[in-house]
Design a protein around this motif. Structure first.
Motif, PDB file in Angstrom:
ATOM      1  N   VAL A   1       0.820  -1.204   0.000  1.00  0.00           N
ATOM      2  CA  VAL A   1       0.000   0.000   0.000  1.00  0.00           C
ATOM      3  C   VAL A   1       0.863   1.267   0.000  1.00  0.00           C
ATOM      4  CG1 VAL A   1      -1.753   1.294   1.297  1.00  0.00           C
ATOM      5  CG2 VAL A   1      -1.904  -1.197   1.125  1.00  0.00           C
ATOM      6  N   ALA A   2       2.017   1.230   0.674  1.00  0.00           N
ATOM      7  CA  ALA A   2       2.859   2.429   0.835  1.00  0.00           C
ATOM      8  C   ALA A   2       3.231   3.086  -0.504  1.00  0.00           C
ATOM      9  CB  ALA A   2       4.105   2.090   1.641  1.00  0.00           C
ATOM     10  N   PRO A   3       3.743   2.316  -1.513  1.00  0.00           N
ATOM     11  CA  PRO A   3       4.072   2.967  -2.791  1.00  0.00           C
ATOM     12  C   PRO A   3       2.858   3.588  -3.471  1.00  0.00           C
ATOM     13  CG  PRO A   3       5.060   0.774  -2.661  1.00  0.00           C
ATOM     14  CD  PRO A   3       4.105   0.890  -1.528  1.00  0.00           C
ATOM     15  N   ALA A   4       1.681   2.936  -3.341  1.00  0.00           N
ATOM     16  CA  ALA A   4       0.460   3.480  -3.950  1.00  0.00           C
ATOM     17  C   ALA A   4       0.049   4.789  -3.275  1.00  0.00           C
ATOM     18  CB  ALA A   4      -0.667   2.452  -3.864  1.00  0.00           C
ATOM     19  N   LEU A   5       0.240   4.877  -1.958  1.00  0.00           N
ATOM     20  CA  LEU A   5      -0.047   6.114  -1.225  1.00  0.00           C
ATOM     21  C   LEU A   5       0.856   7.250  -1.717  1.00  0.00           C
ATOM     22  CD1 LEU A   5      -0.326   4.651   2.393  1.00  0.00           C
ATOM     23  CD2 LEU A   5      -2.170   5.863   1.212  1.00  0.00           C
ATOM     24  N   CYS A   6       2.138   6.935  -1.886  1.00  0.00           N
ATOM     25  CA  CYS A   6       3.104   7.942  -2.354  1.00  0.00           C
ATOM     26  C   CYS A   6       2.788   8.393  -3.782  1.00  0.00           C
ATOM     27  CB  CYS A   6       4.522   7.382  -2.293  1.00  0.00           C
ATOM     28  SG  CYS A   6       5.137   7.196  -0.618  1.00  0.00           S
ATOM     29  N   LEU A   7       2.420   7.428  -4.627  1.00  0.00           N
ATOM     30  CA  LEU A   7       2.086   7.760  -6.012  1.00  0.00           C
ATOM     31  C   LEU A   7       0.896   8.716  -6.061  1.00  0.00           C
ATOM     32  CD1 LEU A   7       2.283   7.386  -9.079  1.00  0.00           C
ATOM     33  CD2 LEU A   7       0.894   5.341  -8.856  1.00  0.00           C
ATOM     34  N   LEU A   8      -0.156   8.418  -5.314  1.00  0.00           N
ATOM     35  CA  LEU A   8      -1.331   9.287  -5.309  1.00  0.00           C
ATOM     36  C   LEU A   8      -0.974  10.667  -4.771  1.00  0.00           C
ATOM     37  CD1 LEU A   8      -4.323   9.794  -5.717  1.00  0.00           C
ATOM     38  CD2 LEU A   8      -4.771   8.719  -3.504  1.00  0.00           C
ATOM     39  N   ALA A   9      -0.141  10.710  -3.740  1.00  0.00           N
ATOM     40  CA  ALA A   9       0.286  11.997  -3.174  1.00  0.00           C
ATOM     41  C   ALA A   9       1.020  12.833  -4.217  1.00  0.00           C
ATOM     42  CB  ALA A   9       1.181  11.763  -1.962  1.00  0.00           C
ATOM     43  N   ALA A  10       1.907  12.188  -4.969  1.00  0.00           N
ATOM     44  CA  ALA A  10       2.674  12.891  -6.007  1.00  0.00           C
ATOM     45  C   ALA A  10       1.749  13.412  -7.102  1.00  0.00           C
ATOM     46  CB  ALA A  10       3.719  11.947  -6.602  1.00  0.00           C
ATOM     47  N   VAL A  11       0.766  12.590  -7.479  1.00  0.00           N
ATOM     48  CA  VAL A  11      -0.150  12.949  -8.571  1.00  0.00           C
ATOM     49  C   VAL A  11      -1.039  14.133  -8.195  1.00  0.00           C
ATOM     50  CG1 VAL A  11      -2.188  12.165  -9.860  1.00  0.00           C
ATOM     51  CG2 VAL A  11      -0.189  10.688  -9.689  1.00  0.00           C
ATOM     52  N   ILE A  12      -1.616  14.106  -6.978  1.00  0.00           N
ATOM     53  CA  ILE A  12      -2.581  15.157  -6.621  1.00  0.00           C
ATOM     54  C   ILE A  12      -1.916  16.454  -6.181  1.00  0.00           C
ATOM     55  CG2 ILE A  12      -4.353  13.486  -5.988  1.00  0.00           C
ATOM     56  CD1 ILE A  12      -3.798  14.110  -3.052  1.00  0.00           C
ATOM     57  N   SER A  13      -0.660  16.385  -5.718  1.00  0.00           N
ATOM     58  CA  SER A  13      -0.006  17.606  -5.224  1.00  0.00           C
ATOM     59  C   SER A  13       0.600  18.424  -6.353  1.00  0.00           C
ATOM     60  CB  SER A  13       1.079  17.261  -4.205  1.00  0.00           C
ATOM     61  OG  SER A  13       2.098  16.484  -4.806  1.00  0.00           O
ATOM     62  N   ALA A  14       0.877  17.783  -7.501  1.00  0.00           N
ATOM     63  CA  ALA A  14       1.534  18.503  -8.594  1.00  0.00           C
ATOM     64  C   ALA A  14       0.660  19.611  -9.190  1.00  0.00           C
ATOM     65  CB  ALA A  14       1.972  17.516  -9.668  1.00  0.00           C
ATOM     66  N   PRO A  15      -0.617  19.326  -9.534  1.00  0.00           N
ATOM     67  CA  PRO A  15      -1.409  20.370 -10.195  1.00  0.00           C
ATOM     68  C   PRO A  15      -2.285  21.209  -9.267  1.00  0.00           C
ATOM     69  CG  PRO A  15      -2.571  18.298 -10.370  1.00  0.00           C
ATOM     70  CD  PRO A  15      -1.357  18.054  -9.511  1.00  0.00           C
ATOM     71  N   ASP A  16      -2.559  20.725  -8.061  1.00  0.00           N
ATOM     72  CA  ASP A  16      -3.603  21.342  -7.244  1.00  0.00           C
ATOM     73  C   ASP A  16      -3.104  21.637  -5.831  1.00  0.00           C
ATOM     74  OD1 ASP A  16      -5.892  22.211  -6.098  1.00  0.00           O
ATOM     75  OD2 ASP A  16      -7.144  20.520  -6.716  1.00  0.00           O
ATOM     76  N   VAL A  17      -2.834  22.906  -5.576  1.00  0.00           N
ATOM     77  CA  VAL A  17      -2.317  23.301  -4.261  1.00  0.00           C
ATOM     78  C   VAL A  17      -3.349  23.044  -3.160  1.00  0.00           C
ATOM     79  CG1 VAL A  17      -0.725  25.024  -5.148  1.00  0.00           C
ATOM     80  CG2 VAL A  17      -3.075  25.676  -4.691  1.00  0.00           C
ATOM     81  N   ALA A  18      -4.618  22.996  -3.532  1.00  0.00           N
ATOM     82  CA  ALA A  18      -5.662  22.757  -2.537  1.00  0.00           C
ATOM     83  C   ALA A  18      -5.582  21.345  -1.965  1.00  0.00           C
ATOM     84  CB  ALA A  18      -7.041  22.974  -3.176  1.00  0.00           C
ATOM     85  N   LYS A  19      -4.834  20.474  -2.639  1.00  0.00           N
ATOM     86  CA  LYS A  19      -4.742  19.083  -2.189  1.00  0.00           C
ATOM     87  C   LYS A  19      -3.407  18.774  -1.498  1.00  0.00           C
ATOM     88  CE  LYS A  19      -8.062  17.298  -5.539  1.00  0.00           C
ATOM     89  NZ  LYS A  19      -8.305  16.461  -6.720  1.00  0.00           N
ATOM     90  N   PHE A  20      -2.641  19.822  -1.181  1.00  0.00           N
ATOM     91  CA  PHE A  20      -1.365  19.609  -0.503  1.00  0.00           C
ATOM     92  C   PHE A  20      -1.550  18.890   0.835  1.00  0.00           C
ATOM     93  CE2 PHE A  20       1.236  23.191  -2.666  1.00  0.00           C
ATOM     94  CZ  PHE A  20       1.736  22.276  -3.562  1.00  0.00           C
ATOM     95  N   ASP A  21      -2.575  19.299   1.585  1.00  0.00           N
ATOM     96  CA  ASP A  21      -2.789  18.697   2.905  1.00  0.00           C
ATOM     97  C   ASP A  21      -3.152  17.217   2.790  1.00  0.00           C
ATOM     98  OD1 ASP A  21      -2.200  21.038   4.251  1.00  0.00           O
ATOM     99  OD2 ASP A  21      -4.269  21.743   4.238  1.00  0.00           O
ATOM    100  N   GLU A  22      -3.999  16.877   1.799  1.00  0.00           N
ATOM    101  CA  GLU A  22      -4.346  15.474   1.577  1.00  0.00           C
ATOM    102  C   GLU A  22      -3.090  14.687   1.181  1.00  0.00           C
ATOM    103  OE1 GLU A  22      -7.023  12.507  -1.276  1.00  0.00           O
ATOM    104  OE2 GLU A  22      -7.085  14.669  -1.635  1.00  0.00           O
ATOM    105  N   ALA A  23      -2.265  15.304   0.319  1.00  0.00           N
ATOM    106  CA  ALA A  23      -1.031  14.648  -0.134  1.00  0.00           C
ATOM    107  C   ALA A  23      -0.104  14.367   1.049  1.00  0.00           C
ATOM    108  CB  ALA A  23      -0.319  15.508  -1.174  1.00  0.00           C
ATOM    109  N   LEU A  24       0.036  15.345   1.941  1.00  0.00           N
ATOM    110  CA  LEU A  24       0.893  15.154   3.119  1.00  0.00           C
ATOM    111  C   LEU A  24       0.347  14.058   4.025  1.00  0.00           C
ATOM    112  CD1 LEU A  24       1.841  18.822   4.069  1.00  0.00           C
ATOM    113  CD2 LEU A  24       3.411  17.019   3.373  1.00  0.00           C
TER     114      LEU A  24
END
Length: 339
Positions: free
Chosen positions: A196-219
């Motif tokens: 699960v850990a790599p999938a969590l990191c991948l999603l964090a990288a994907v959502i944080s790149a274009p949308d600053v509103a999702k930084f907290d979710e990414a963290l």
């Protein structure tokens, strides 16, 4: 073959040459011993003798091209993977395309082995930076594995697909794929949640790149990955664990820096645009604020009516009466604000 010093290297190369001669004599010019031949070709590849290994593979294909078995597609696949390791991406793509094409003729497009060839082709496209073609093949693989109810391989295909879409900066398409990948990984994960850990990191990288509103979710996602990595330390070698923790930490740091950079840019932009607002701009701003206040008031009244508030029910016994009353009050408030 490991090369641990000059003498060891020379001894291993002599042994390899002897194996080559023995194999040629045993096979009598025609390759029949699949295991022996593939081991020999692999040894050449590991020694960096790619052309010698390539000749062995092509000889095998020529000797068996009319067999009608998966032997030839498998050799095309092995040769394509060898060319990928050699960095000869155009050759890798060509041979792996042949592996898929010939394999589908014999076993169909949903055969497990043919799907392995297809995955290797997608990875070769990715290596060759032909990301559009890689996306097409990974998408096909993802759909086929879902059809076959192979959750693990579907999750792996989704992971690779989201990675390529992220590399292409196609974040809109990458996010739903990354979320589905995480969902599938959580379905098949054991108690350690290692997958699960790599999938969590991948999603964090994907959502944080274009949308600053999702930084907290990414963290939050990266924090979860960090907890899994730390809790599963015993499941990995020290080196693997250090590498994994380093990667997760780097991603977390990148997201934090990105958020800080965005805040700084916002502050700078605000300072630049701090000139006095015109009367028209102030009125427009006031009207927008009033609309927001009225909308909130409207929602509160509707909620109170639906909850059975005695006072408002006495004033508006039916929903139709309530809507008419809210409309009248809204118009009065807007007229008063416009004066």
């Amino acid at each position: 073959v490991r090369m641990d010093g000059q003498k060891d290297a020379e001894a291993k190369l002599k042994k390899l040459e002897l194996e080559d001669k023995l194999a040629t004599a045993l096979l009598g010019g025609k390759i029949k011993n699949d295991k022996k031949f593939r081991n020999l070709a692999a040894m050449h590849g590991r020694c960096g003798e790619f052309d010698k290994a390539k000749k062995l593979y092509l000889d095998a294909i020529a000797a068996h091209e009319k067999d009608g078995t998966l032997f030839v597609p498998q050799i095309y696949n092995d040769l394509g993977c060898l060319m990928s390791r050699a960095g000869r991406t155009s050759e890798a793509v060509s041979y792996l395309r042949d592996a898929v094409k010939e394999g589908e003729k014999i076993a169909g497009d949903k055969s497990h082995k043919v799907l392995v060839y297809e995955k290797n082709l997608a990875l070769a496209y990715k290596q060759a930076q032909q990301n559009t073609k890689a996306v097409t093949v990974f998408t096909s693989l993802f759909e086929k594995y879902k059809e076959l109810s192979d959750t693990r391989r579907a999750a792996d295909s989704a992971y690779e697909l989201a990675h390529v879409l992220n590399d292409k900066k196609d974040f809109k398409k990458a996010e739903p794929v990354a979320r589905e990948c995480l969902s599938l990984k959580e379905t098949i994960a054991d108690q350690t949640k290692l997958e699960v850990a790599p999938a969590l990191c991948l999603l964090a990288a994907v959502i944080s790149a274009p949308d600053v509103a999702k930084f907290d979710e990414a963290l939050s996602l990266v924090n979860s990955a960090m907890k899994i990595s730390k809790s599963t330390k015993k499941c990995w070698s020290d080196k693997n664990k250090e590498d994994e923790l380093r990667q997760v930490s780097s991603l977390m740091l990148a997201i934090k820096r990105g958020k800080a950079k965005w805040k700084k840019a916002q502050k700078k932009r605000k300072n630049k645009s701090s000139k006095p607002e015109s009367k028209e701009e102030l009125n427009k701003k006031k009207m927008e604020e009033n609309k927001i206040r009225i909308l909130k008031w409207k929602q509160l009244k509707i909620a109170a009516w639906e909850a059975g508030d005695a006072q408002i029910r006495a004033k508006c016994p039916t929903r139709e009466a309530l809507d008419e009353w809210i409309e009248r009050q809204t118009q009065k408030a807007l007229q008063a604000a416009a004066k």
